[in-house]
Design a protein around this motif. Structure first.
Motif, PDB file in Angstrom:
ATOM      1  N   ALA A 281      88.510  63.381 -18.665  1.00  0.00           N
ATOM      2  CA  ALA A 281      88.200  64.804 -18.454  1.00  0.00           C
ATOM      3  C   ALA A 281      89.455  65.590 -18.087  1.00  0.00           C
ATOM      4  O   ALA A 281      89.633  66.724 -18.548  1.00  0.00           O
ATOM      5  CB  ALA A 281      87.120  64.955 -17.384  1.00  0.00           C
ATOM      6  N   ILE A 282      90.341  65.009 -17.266  1.00  0.00           N
ATOM      7  CA  ILE A 282      91.602  65.692 -16.941  1.00  0.00           C
ATOM      8  C   ILE A 282      92.514  65.734 -18.161  1.00  0.00           C
ATOM      9  O   ILE A 282      93.214  66.731 -18.395  1.00  0.00           O
ATOM     10  CB  ILE A 282      92.306  65.014 -15.751  1.00  0.00           C
ATOM     11  N   GLU A 283      92.499  64.673 -18.972  1.00  0.00           N
ATOM     12  CA  GLU A 283      93.293  64.719 -20.207  1.00  0.00           C
ATOM     13  C   GLU A 283      92.860  65.903 -21.064  1.00  0.00           C
ATOM     14  O   GLU A 283      93.707  66.638 -21.595  1.00  0.00           O
ATOM     15  CB  GLU A 283      93.131  63.421 -21.005  1.00  0.00           C
ATOM     16  N   ILE A 284      91.558  66.101 -21.197  1.00  0.00           N
ATOM     17  CA  ILE A 284      91.041  67.203 -22.011  1.00  0.00           C
ATOM     18  C   ILE A 284      91.394  68.553 -21.381  1.00  0.00           C
ATOM     19  O   ILE A 284      91.892  69.463 -22.053  1.00  0.00           O
ATOM     20  CB  ILE A 284      89.517  67.061 -22.187  1.00  0.00           C
ATOM     21  N   LEU A 285      91.158  68.688 -20.071  1.00  0.00           N
ATOM     22  CA  LEU A 285      91.427  69.946 -19.375  1.00  0.00           C
ATOM     23  C   LEU A 285      92.906  70.293 -19.388  1.00  0.00           C
ATOM     24  O   LEU A 285      93.281  71.470 -19.481  1.00  0.00           O
ATOM     25  CB  LEU A 285      90.924  69.853 -17.931  1.00  0.00           C
ATOM     26  N   SER A 286      93.777  69.290 -19.308  1.00  0.00           N
ATOM     27  CA  SER A 286      95.226  69.536 -19.291  1.00  0.00           C
ATOM     28  C   SER A 286      95.804  69.653 -20.696  1.00  0.00           C
ATOM     29  O   SER A 286      97.024  69.777 -20.858  1.00  0.00           O
ATOM     30  CB  SER A 286      95.946  68.420 -18.528  1.00  0.00           C
ATOM     31  N   ASN A 287      94.937  69.588 -21.711  1.00  0.00           N
ATOM     32  CA  ASN A 287      95.369  69.673 -23.107  1.00  0.00           C
ATOM     33  C   ASN A 287      96.348  68.557 -23.465  1.00  0.00           C
ATOM     34  O   ASN A 287      97.274  68.740 -24.245  1.00  0.00           O
ATOM     35  CB  ASN A 287      95.990  71.050 -23.391  1.00  0.00           C
ATOM     36  N   GLY A 288      96.132  67.389 -22.841  1.00  0.00           N
ATOM     37  CA  GLY A 288      96.945  66.227 -23.151  1.00  0.00           C
ATOM     38  C   GLY A 288      98.218  66.097 -22.342  1.00  0.00           C
ATOM     39  O   GLY A 288      98.961  65.124 -22.527  1.00  0.00           O
ATOM     40  N   MET A 289      98.474  67.050 -21.437  1.00  0.00           N
ATOM     41  CA  MET A 289      99.676  66.939 -20.596  1.00  0.00           C
ATOM     42  C   MET A 289      99.582  65.702 -19.706  1.00  0.00           C
ATOM     43  O   MET A 289     100.552  64.947 -19.556  1.00  0.00           O
ATOM     44  CB  MET A 289      99.823  68.196 -19.734  1.00  0.00           C
TER      45      MET A 289
END
Length: 364
Positions: A281-289
């Motif tokens: 979910a954080i990968e998605i929210l951070s746009n892969g950052m």
């Protein structure tokens, strides 16, 4: 030989929930019948088997973040957290504020549950159409390879998501230990959430405003000994579907491995620390950052190992997608589509644990 299978019920009046899983035998019961053989379904394909011997990368260590310094907004420690999330997706936190007594009590409560007779543990068996309870998850085929692990999964926050049917309430101290531990871990997770919000270009309450009240679930993993640890996996390679996960490890026995630059590394335990990993979910929210990272567990032939994973998750009905602050059409174009969290998690539980296959669902 009779294999004792954890028998699941179907919760009447319940919908799909997060998912379902096929019934599988208890590893503890398999070992009571035969401690030397490894059933065929647990023997991994040669390419998937762990390398138990030491390797040249033992000197590499998962980053360590001092939580007390983060609380003081120390610039160097914030930079260290940012780099750990970008380059590793994993870090260990020390001085996190959870008292050692609380962690010891949680480990003892879990150990006491797995020491119960099989029939007693089976009273907490998961429902066939849910993921809470004693049993196994991510088993979607009669032919897939199985993990060398017994587990218990409980939802702990919000309070209304708890289903005490799956809690061993007659086990002295279990409910109290889980409640106290989950409350203290929630305080730590709130601080992690605040720091990640700032790192992703918002104020400390940014993620909470975007996502609302977070959910929390605890998975208790029991890894019995195995006569051939080179043939099995405690847990198959996967990334977590959470925002982030906090893991309480066994202080004495290595078992967690993470995939760093295509190499499997041991996440060596630091006594009284917590391991934190970035979730899908954080990968998605951070746009892969910040990327969720593949990890797995290995077994050993000398001593059983236990770990306690606490998952911090958005609410089921929340839409997750790249944050505006993490999208720049010129330098960082949008890489993931929006998806309702319950839809993402159902798709995840409909598949076996298979590396990063789940995040491909939402990539553009």
């Amino acid at each position: 030989m009779e294999l004792k299978v954890v028998k699941a019920s179907v919760e009447k009046g319940e919908g799909l929930g997060w998912g379902k899983s096929l019934l599988v035998p208890s590893i503890q019961e398999i070992l009571k019948n035969d401690s030397q053989s490894v059933p065929e379904r647990y023997i991994q394909e040669p390419k998937d088997r762990p390398l138990i011997s030491q390797n040249l990368f033992d000197s590499l260590q998962v980053p360590v973040v001092d939580f007390s310094m983060l609380a003081q907004k120390d610039a160097n420690e914030i930079r260290k957290l940012d780099l750990a999330c970008k380059e590793w997706g994993f870090f260990q936190i020390i001085n996190h504020g959870v008292r050692e007594e609380i962690m010891v009590n949680m480990k003892a409560a879990m150990a006491a549950f797995f020491e119960l007779p099989f029939q007693e543990k089976s009273k907490c068996a998961k429902a066939a159409n849910e993921i809470q309870g004693y049993g196994q998850n991510f088993v979607v085929s009669e032919k897939q390879k199985l993990d060398w692990c017994d587990m218990m999964f409980l939802k702990t926050f919000p309070h209304e998501t708890r289903n005490f049917k799956f809690w061993p309430l007659t086990l002295p101290g279990f409910k109290e230990a889980v409640e106290e531990y989950s409350t203290e871990i929630r305080k730590v997770s709130n601080k992690i959430d605040a720091n990640l919000s700032v790192l992703m270009g918002m104020d400390e309450n940014g993620l909470k405003r975007k996502l609302g009240e977070f959910q929390q679930g605890i998975r208790m993993n029991y890894y019995p000994t195995c006569s051939r640890p080179d043939l099995v996996l405690g847990i198959s390679p996967h990334s977590d579907g959470s925002l982030f996960t906090l893991l309480l490890q066994d202080d004495e026995i290595n078992g967690l491995q993470i995939k760093h630059k295509e190499v499997w590394l041991d996440a060596k335990p630091i006594p009284n620390s917590l391991v934190v990993n970035i979730g899908d979910a954080i990968e998605i929210l951070s746009n892969g950052m910040y990327k969720s990272i593949e990890h797995r567990a290995i077994s050993n032939e000398k001593k059983p190992r236990m770990s306690i994973a606490t998952f911090v998750m958005p609410g089921d009905e929340v839409q997750i997608g790249p944050l505006d602050s993490m999208v720049n059409e010129k330098h960082l174009p949008r890489s993931y589509r929006n998806i309702k969290y319950i839809d993402y998690i159902r798709q995840k539980f409909a598949m076996k644990m298979q590396g990063k296959a789940h995040t491909a669902i939402v990539k553009l």
